[in-house]
Write an enzyme that holds these catalytic residues in place. Structure first.
Site, mmCIF file in Angstrom:
data_model
loop_
_atom_site.group_PDB
_atom_site.id
_atom_site.type_symbol
_atom_site.label_atom_id
_atom_site.label_comp_id
_atom_site.label_asym_id
_atom_site.label_seq_id
_atom_site.Cartn_x
_atom_site.Cartn_y
_atom_site.Cartn_z
ATOM 1 N N HIS A 122 0.871 -1.183 0.000
ATOM 2 C CA HIS A 122 0.000 0.000 0.000
ATOM 3 C C HIS A 122 0.911 1.237 0.000
ATOM 4 C CE1 HIS A 122 -2.821 2.922 1.776
ATOM 5 N NE2 HIS A 122 -3.800 2.107 1.442
ATOM 6 N N GLN A 202 -4.829 -5.285 6.878
ATOM 7 C CA GLN A 202 -5.824 -6.173 6.253
ATOM 8 C C GLN A 202 -5.792 -7.584 6.830
ATOM 9 O OE1 GLN A 202 -8.166 -5.176 4.233
ATOM 10 N NE2 GLN A 202 -7.414 -3.137 3.706
ATOM 11 N N LYS A 225 -10.715 -0.505 10.319
ATOM 12 C CA LYS A 225 -10.819 -1.718 9.482
ATOM 13 C C LYS A 225 -11.208 -2.929 10.320
ATOM 14 C CE LYS A 225 -7.686 -0.001 6.027
ATOM 15 N NZ LYS A 225 -8.309 0.329 4.750
ATOM 16 N N CYS A 363 -4.713 2.458 -3.721
ATOM 17 C CA CYS A 363 -3.449 2.936 -3.104
ATOM 18 C C CYS A 363 -2.317 1.949 -3.332
ATOM 19 C CB CYS A 363 -3.607 3.221 -1.616
ATOM 20 S SG CYS A 363 -4.688 4.608 -1.287
HETATM 21 N N1 PMP Z 1 -2.014 -0.668 4.550
HETATM 22 C C1 PMP Z 1 -2.988 -1.408 4.010
HETATM 23 C C2 PMP Z 1 -2.694 -2.796 3.598
HETATM 24 C C3 PMP Z 1 -4.267 -0.888 3.853
HETATM 25 O O1 PMP Z 1 -5.230 -1.620 3.294
HETATM 26 C C4 PMP Z 1 -4.521 0.439 4.273
HETATM 27 C C5 PMP Z 1 -5.897 1.063 4.105
HETATM 28 N N2 PMP Z 1 -6.437 0.884 2.843
HETATM 29 C C6 PMP Z 1 -3.484 1.167 4.838
HETATM 30 C C7 PMP Z 1 -2.251 0.586 4.970
HETATM 31 C C8 PMP Z 1 -3.683 2.561 5.332
HETATM 32 O O2 PMP Z 1 -4.573 2.569 6.411
HETATM 33 P P1 PMP Z 1 -5.126 3.945 6.991
HETATM 34 O O3 PMP Z 1 -5.655 4.700 5.820
HETATM 35 O O4 PMP Z 1 -6.215 3.500 7.942
HETATM 36 O O5 PMP Z 1 -4.001 4.622 7.670
#
Ligand code: PMP
Length: 405
Positions: A122, A202, A225, A363
């Site tokens: 990500h 995740q 999440k 992302c």
């Molecule tokens: N890492 C992963 C694997 C994610 O899925 C996400 C959220 N999509 C993030 C990091 C970032 O999380 P947050 O936006 O809650 O900081």
């Protein structure tokens, strides 16, 4: 009423209608819905004991402090950390990774050192490392994946050397669903004296996490999440590492003593929690964790596996549809593309049917580059989803393909 229907009643939003259609919420990878216990905990905080925490002598402050610190003990048990001081509350996964990069990374990286991430990260686990590597003259290396979306482990292990200082990787891919063999990777990284950060954004909602068993040095996740409020998150770090790290934010609560000539820092975990934290969010996140504990990961896994298998087989039968991410070890995410149709158009048509999926690069732009696609459509399932909702997705997709062709 079967048990799933009872569970769905815990989540008021799941009864919502959109365009006259029942909401089918398949965007759980982006954020999960909140059960009543979480919503009530937030409302009760403001109704009954809203006050600032730590050092307050009055009863409301003491109650809020106790609830906030009880949440820390709960998270400690939830991830099986040795000590509660190893649990730092943050704004989320992104905030937690930035804390490690700009505190541990900045202090320990020097020119020529290497940080390894993977091709499926990500952006939150790419950009902070790019920034700190650039600042320190360190090199960011990318462990490759194969077309199924599995890490090529031999290549990752070949990259490890005495230059590797940090390995930072995703536990479960938000785009592909791949569950990485992290225990083995952590072991290999440690053989090379590298520290390992695990992005559990995740995985935390799908499987039990045991930081002692995994032996990871840092672990990060987001409250939203795992059925908790937004703006909450956790950084677990081994105490010996956190003790050596400097805070990256100064202010209230993180100090022991302040004079104009010198400030000394508070002990763990407060050293990393400058300013008034998200008190109500942390209390809500604790309720979400209690809720998940009560359901149990056996049940969660069973339900999500059912949905994943059903969706994989139904969607695979749709003409021109290709699933992106075909690891043998997958969590409940199905990303797909349909030849000749933009993912955005699929998402828009499904939305008109009340079905919420996510479209785009999730992302993970470098991962999209690897597959040479602009983005995917992604359905991500939670234990409260129904098999009949997967049928609706399948029907909706067939209709969309017909209309858009
Ligand atoms: N890492 C992963 C694997 C994610 O899925 C996400 C959220 N999509 C993030 C990091 C970032 O999380 P947050 O936006 O809650 O900081």
């Amino acid at each position: 009423m079967n048990s799933i229907e009872k569970i769905r009643n815990d989540f008021p939003i799941l009864g919502k209608k959109l365009n006259g259609k029942s909401l089918v919420y398949f965007d759980n990878g982006a954020t999960t819905q909140k059960p009543n216990v979480v919503i009530d905990a937030i409302s009760n905080y403001y109704k009954d004991y809203n006050s600032n925490i730590h050092r307050g002598v009055h009863q409301l402050s003491q109650l809020a402090t106790q609830k906030y610190e009880d949440a820390r003990s709960l998270v400690q048990q939830f991830v099986n950390a040795k000590q509660r001081e190893e649990i730092i509350f943050t704004r989320g996964t992104t905030d937690s990774i930035n804390l490690v990069a700009f505190s541990y990374g900045r202090k320990n990286l020097k020119a020529g050192d290497e940080v390894i991430i993977t091709a499926m990260e990500h952006h939150s686990n790419i950009v902070p490392w790019q920034m700190v590597c650039e600042e320190k003259g360190a090199v960011l290396k990318i462990a490759p994946i194969n077309i199924d979306g599995d890490l090529i482990l031999e290549d990752l292990y070949d990259m490890l050397s005495e230059r590797t200082k940090i390995v930072s990787l995703i536990h479960v891919s938000n785009t592909l669903g791949t569950i990485n063999p992290v225990r083995e990777i952590i072991h290999k990284a440690h053989e090379n004296n590298a520290v390992v950060l695990l992005d559990a954004a995740q995985s935390i909602q799908h499987m039990p996490i045991d930081v002692i068993g995994l032996d990871c040095d840092f672990l990060t996740f987001s409250g939203h999440k795992i059925y908790g409020p937004t703006g909450t998150g956790v950084l677990f770090g081994k105490k010996a590492l956190l003790d050596e790290m400097d805070p990256i934010q100064g202010g209230g609560d993180m100090i022991k003593e302040v004079t104009f000539s010198k400030t000394t820092y508070n002990e763990l975990p407060h050293k990393f929690e400058a300013g008034t934290p998200n008190i109500v969010g942390v209390i809500g996140m604790a309720e979400a964790i209690n809720y998940v504990n009560q359901l149990g990961f056996d049940f969660i896994h069973q339900q999500e596996t059912l949905l994943l298998e059903k969706a994989t087989s139904a969607l695979s039968s749709i003409d021109r549809l290709k699933i992106i991410g075909n690891s043998q070890q997958k969590s409940s995410v199905v990303s797909f593309v349909i030849d000749g149709i933009h993912p955005f158009d699929i998402g828009t048509l499904l939305d008109q049917l009340g079905i919420a999926i996510r479209t785009g690069h999730h992302c993970t732009q470098p991962l999209m580059d690897f597959y040479q696609i602009p983005g995917t459509a992604r359905a991500s399932f939670a234990f409260y989803n129904l098999e009949k909702e997967v049928d609706l997705l399948y029907e909706g997709l067939k209709k969309s393909v017909k209309m858009l062709s």
